[in-house]
Design a protein around this motif. Structure first.
Motif: not given
Length: 403
Positions: A119, A153, A156, A174-176, A180, A182, A198, A203, A233
């Protein structure tokens, strides 16, 4: 000016006492350095290292080309084992000075030193540069890659270099997990263009924009010690998920040995502790103020088929705690346990308190406030953020009635 560095301090500094109190930036304990005074306060001065005359064995060359320019890292000049020792020394010092507590630390919960973040919240300049702020400024240092980010990340981030985010985007979260995800922060953002940009960067979930507006969005899923953990998100979860799982496992193991009938989880998020602890207690009562995290928690309870968790969407201070409580898990913000919550804890008198802290100063203060009725069983460093000075801590407190 020549300085001898002695005791590490919170904030990435090391103490020196030449001509008064000096906080050295960029030194390691035991080093002799040439440093320049850059700031003078009433009680101390701040100096930046210009040359290391006698280096520590823990000093290493920073791995990142923008270290010191980008404000994301503070400890890349220290070996990872040295970083852990420095943080342990800082924690012991804060406990002694503020909490009036001298204690031997349990073994630290440590991390992989690189590529641990799942994140990240980037700053976006008016020109569309994506990165972090330069220290003490709002200038964005554009990044090609970041050594703290997970590989997903970084992919991206590298693709965003060749794309232009829509005008109006100020920050990009951004977090996975299984996907992914956003969240954009800004005003009057062209969402369709953002989705396209994105999407090309890989994403797959993009929520609505607008400051304070969560929109109607999907969730991503993480593995929480064998449980499904759904996160919207923009909703908080620990960015170092690997260390978070270790921490949750340690707490769950300790709680399971206590065989509690009732567990109270304060500042519960989306159920980071409530969900795993439900296996070991007849009832778990959880409290979380944030409505998005509460919504995620209710989804997590549903998809994991849990029936013994009661989740409340309200301020912890407003909770009326009734009945006996065996174990309290408390994971407050940096401000620590408020006076109102402290009074509730002292009134309900749980047998055990598991205190997870992100601020050693307020942690030490709160331990001191509880010291009349609780004994400190153990304290350990939880290194959620390698390469930075940030410290997380797990403290286990036992009621004096348990003796």
């Amino acid at each position: 000016m020549r300085f001898e560095a002695s005791v590490p301090l919170y904030g990435g500094y090391v103490l020196s006492r030449r001509e008064g109190v000096v906080f050295l930036k960029g030194a390691l304990p035991g080093e002799v350095v040439e440093a320049e005074i850059t700031e003078k306060k009433r009680d101390y001065s701040v100096a930046e290292v210009r040359e290391v005359l006698e280096p520590s064995a823990d000093r290493v060359s920073p791995a990142c080309g923008v270290y010191g320019i980008c404000g994301g890292c503070h400890y890349q000049h220290i070996s990872y084992s040295g970083q852990v020792r420095v943080k342990e020394a800082v924690l012991r010092d804060v406990l002694k000075r503020i909490g009036k507590i001298e204690v031997n630390l349990d073994s630290s919960i440590v991390s992989e030193p690189w590529h641990y973040r799942k994140r990240v919240q980037f700053k976006v300049s008016k020109e569309g540069a994506v990165g972090f702020y330069r220290p003490l400024s709002h200038d964005v240092v554009q990044l090609k890659t970041c050594m703290l980010l997970s590989p997903e990340l970084n992919v991206v981030l590298s693709r965003l270099k060749n794309s232009c985010l829509p005008v109006g985007v100020k920050e990009l979260l951004l977090q996975c997990g299984d996907v992914l995800a956003a969240r954009l922060y800004g005003k009057e953002v062209a969402l369709d263009n953002a989705k396209a940009d994105l999407g090309r960067a890989g994403v797959s979930v993009v929520p609505a924009t607008g400051e304070g507006n969560n929109g109607d969005v999907g969730r991503m899923c993480l593995d929480l010690c064998g449980y499904h953990y759904m996160v919207t998100p923009g909703s908080f979860f620990q960015s170092n998920w690997s260390v978070n799982r270790k921490l949750v496992s340690v707490v769950a193991s300790l709680v399971s040995a206590l065989a509690p009938r009732r567990v109270l989880d304060l500042y519960a998020g989306a159920g980071n502790f409530s969900i795993p602890l439900s296996k070991y207690s007849a009832e778990v009562v959880a409290v979380e103020e944030n409505p998005v995290s509460y919504g995620d928690a209710m989804e997590n309870i549903r998809i994991n088929g849990l029936e013994n968790i009661k989740f409340h969407n309200r301020k912890v201070e407003s909770l009326n705690i009734r009945g006996h409580v065996d174990v309290v898990v408390v994971d407050p913000p940096r401000t620590g346990i408020s006076k109102g919550v402290m009074k509730k804890l002292q009134a309900v008198m749980p047998r055990w308190i598991f205190y997870i802290s992100c601020n050693p100063a307020t942690f030490a203060r709160d331990l001191n406030r509880l010291s009349d009725i609780y004994d400190l069983e153990s304290v350990r460093l939880v290194d959620m953020f390698p390469q930075t000075y940030h410290i997380e801590t797990l403290g286990v407190l036992r009621s004096g009635q348990e003796k």
